[in-house]
Design a protein around this motif. Sequence first.
Motif, mmCIF file in Angstrom:
data_model
loop_
_atom_site.group_PDB
_atom_site.id
_atom_site.type_symbol
_atom_site.label_atom_id
_atom_site.label_comp_id
_atom_site.label_asym_id
_atom_site.label_seq_id
_atom_site.Cartn_x
_atom_site.Cartn_y
_atom_site.Cartn_z
ATOM 1 N N ASP A 148 9.580 16.996 -32.290
ATOM 2 C CA ASP A 148 10.398 17.539 -31.204
ATOM 3 C C ASP A 148 9.944 17.025 -29.845
ATOM 4 O O ASP A 148 10.683 17.091 -28.869
ATOM 5 N N ARG A 149 8.726 16.536 -29.782
ATOM 6 C CA ARG A 149 8.148 16.139 -28.497
ATOM 7 C C ARG A 149 7.844 14.643 -28.422
ATOM 8 O O ARG A 149 7.668 14.100 -27.339
ATOM 9 N N VAL A 150 7.736 13.984 -29.570
ATOM 10 C CA VAL A 150 7.382 12.566 -29.644
ATOM 11 C C VAL A 150 8.308 11.893 -30.650
ATOM 12 O O VAL A 150 8.538 12.434 -31.734
ATOM 13 N N LYS A 151 8.813 10.743 -30.296
ATOM 14 C CA LYS A 151 9.663 9.993 -31.224
ATOM 15 C C LYS A 151 8.788 9.381 -32.304
ATOM 16 O O LYS A 151 7.992 8.478 -32.040
ATOM 17 N N LEU A 152 8.917 9.871 -33.542
ATOM 18 C CA LEU A 152 8.077 9.427 -34.653
ATOM 19 C C LEU A 152 8.867 8.553 -35.607
ATOM 20 O O LEU A 152 10.076 8.731 -35.778
ATOM 21 N N GLN A 153 8.167 7.632 -36.242
ATOM 22 C CA GLN A 153 8.760 6.837 -37.309
ATOM 23 C C GLN A 153 7.860 6.933 -38.539
ATOM 24 O O GLN A 153 6.639 7.022 -38.419
ATOM 25 N N LEU A 173 10.402 17.177 -16.094
ATOM 26 C CA LEU A 173 11.729 16.603 -15.899
ATOM 27 C C LEU A 173 12.746 17.720 -16.056
ATOM 28 O O LEU A 173 12.730 18.451 -17.061
ATOM 29 N N TYR A 174 13.605 17.863 -15.083
ATOM 30 C CA TYR A 174 14.591 18.937 -15.107
ATOM 31 C C TYR A 174 15.541 18.746 -16.287
ATOM 32 O O TYR A 174 16.091 17.672 -16.500
ATOM 33 N N ASN A 175 15.698 19.799 -17.090
ATOM 34 C CA ASN A 175 16.622 19.872 -18.217
ATOM 35 C C ASN A 175 16.093 19.198 -19.478
ATOM 36 O O ASN A 175 16.814 19.101 -20.473
ATOM 37 N N LEU A 176 14.834 18.778 -19.496
ATOM 38 C CA LEU A 176 14.330 18.073 -20.675
ATOM 39 C C LEU A 176 14.398 18.929 -21.928
ATOM 40 O O LEU A 176 14.681 18.422 -23.024
ATOM 41 N N HIS A 177 14.141 20.221 -21.799
ATOM 42 C CA HIS A 177 14.136 21.072 -22.999
ATOM 43 C C HIS A 177 15.515 21.139 -23.652
ATOM 44 O O HIS A 177 15.632 21.340 -24.854
ATOM 45 N N ARG A 178 16.581 20.973 -22.856
ATOM 46 C CA ARG A 178 17.926 20.931 -23.434
ATOM 47 C C ARG A 178 18.293 19.518 -23.884
ATOM 48 O O ARG A 178 19.024 19.341 -24.859
ATOM 49 N N ALA A 179 17.813 18.515 -23.146
ATOM 50 C CA ALA A 179 18.295 17.143 -23.332
ATOM 51 C C ALA A 179 17.597 16.389 -24.449
ATOM 52 O O ALA A 179 18.147 15.411 -24.961
ATOM 53 N N ARG A 180 16.398 16.809 -24.855
ATOM 54 C CA ARG A 180 15.595 15.941 -25.708
ATOM 55 C C ARG A 180 16.256 15.647 -27.057
ATOM 56 O O ARG A 180 16.163 14.520 -27.560
ATOM 57 N N LYS A 181 16.956 16.615 -27.656
ATOM 58 C CA LYS A 181 17.621 16.340 -28.932
ATOM 59 C C LYS A 181 18.763 15.357 -28.731
ATOM 60 O O LYS A 181 18.935 14.410 -29.515
ATOM 61 N N ALA A 182 19.549 15.568 -27.674
ATOM 62 C CA ALA A 182 20.654 14.650 -27.407
ATOM 63 C C ALA A 182 20.142 13.253 -27.080
ATOM 64 O O ALA A 182 20.775 12.248 -27.438
#
Length: 590
Positions: free
Chosen positions: A19-24, A240-249
């Motif tokens: 949820d916090r780091v882009k993992l592969q 960053l403003y709105n990151l908690h909403r934006a990160r999934k998108a």
Amino acid sequence: MDFANHLKSSVDIVQVIADRVKLQRAGGHAFKGLCPFHQEKTPSFHVRGDRQYFYCFGCHKKGSVIDFVMELDGYTFWEACVSIAERFGIPLPKRTEHQDEKTRQRAGIYEAHDIALDLYRSALRSPAGKEARDYIQRRGVPQALIDEFGLGLADRSGQMLVRRLQAKGFSPEQLRDTGLAVERQDGSGFFDRFRGRLMFPIQNEMGKVIGFAGRALSDEEQPKYLNSPETELYHKSHVLYNLHRARKAMRDQDHAILVEGYMDVIGLFGGGVTEAVASCGTALVNQQVRILHRHTDSVIVNFDPDTAGVNATERSIDMLLEEGLRIRVLGLPEELDPDEFVQQYGADAYRDLLKKAPRYFDWLADRARTRFDFRTAEGRVDALKFLLPSIQRVPDKLERIAVANDLASYLRLDPGMILDQFRRSAADRSAPAKVKVAEHELPAAERLLLRCLITSEQARDEVLPRLRDLKFAQPPVAKSILNAFVSLGPDYSVDALMGRLDEKERILVAGMLFVDESHDGQADEQMLAEQAVECLRALEAVDRGTQYAALKARITDAEKAGNLTEALALSEELSRLGQSNRRRRSTGVE
């Protein structure tokens, strides 16, 4: 089991970190990504789902899911536990009070911001909020978005929030800590920091309110925006403003949209463009760029079209390139801001423009064309000097060369001259260092034994009891690690194991956990157990050989010293050791 261990065993560390780091996926139960704790362009951050553990080979940050949340969010231990438990619906144990002073202080600041949020929202709905509501209506923000983003009003009296907090028992020291109140110069009391302003709550990645931005409701009031000061919770360079909403998108769309203002974010969100974020009332900084990179490799910059916005775009491009991000720049027609464009032309039209947004180099080249006279050689050289620093910041060598060739074509200059200038102005960046693991320092039998113990429960069941009883004449190189396994038993946790090792040993074990994760699952439990037993026998054989050689040397020394009694006793001991070795060979033990 205490609550922390219950929490670790109840949640999936991969889910929390992803949820916090882009993992592969890196094979088996292993994943990797860019480390959120230091700047890097090649992933050295690894996560094991089966071991509930993370480790970075770059900065050596490591630990459990609780350690991750503590480190990333700056939480205390208890705050991290609460955050994880609330997210997964795990009941919290009863606590009569917070355990330490820092946790109490932070809890008070959180509570003050929650009180402020409720008070500001109520004030906006009251008769005194008409001016603010009229402004919001003129900006085209519907009630649903007002509620979603928690917009409110700080009244003009300057005492509304202070009185409420004092009524709730906040001390003068606590009022100062919140950043929401300002102490009078004569020390006679406090007044509200925000007065007569439209309020935007600022939230951390977990959605908790940690600060506010207040917008003036008239052009005469200055500054236009007033932000919370730095507090124990709020560090503007980390938000960053709105990151908690934006990160999934951002992950779903495979890009982030970087805009300048709070209203731009809200306007885009209302149109269904939910992957937009903004810096919180300040110029973009490197820490915010690294936060973006945790979630996506691609950023579309859509700042305001005025001079300040264009200059900010140039600065942001340099920082985004340094971080190794792919960049495009969107300029909207009619010099409209993002929220204005969406209101006039709709989100579909905005999405169409996003798809056509030019890469950063084309945008910079267009900027150069407006600033320099391309009809003259001098103007083209000046344009080259303007564009070259941005190319230098591209981390990938092949991409830099490709862009340099495009630049030569664009400026109508000889490519050789540009490449020569390119080489003289900046040396090629060195390739990222590969993870180095000190396994080569271990004998082969010890290395394989450790891998089996790390991976296989059956191997631990069969080998650890024998290891516990062994008395090595020459301790194994990995003695401390083997002793840690013996102490922890078959049901060890990686977290507990790492806690018993020094830094060099932790790096070695992490290498076995993460570097060879692609081989996970290729050997079954029985095979691993058999390999572990064979490795232990090999270590025992080596140790007996060491004992045999040592006894022979002692016998020689005793004979030279004329101590025949000691030499005879040692010879008998040597004979018994030889007989024992022969019995082992005859029974197939070795």
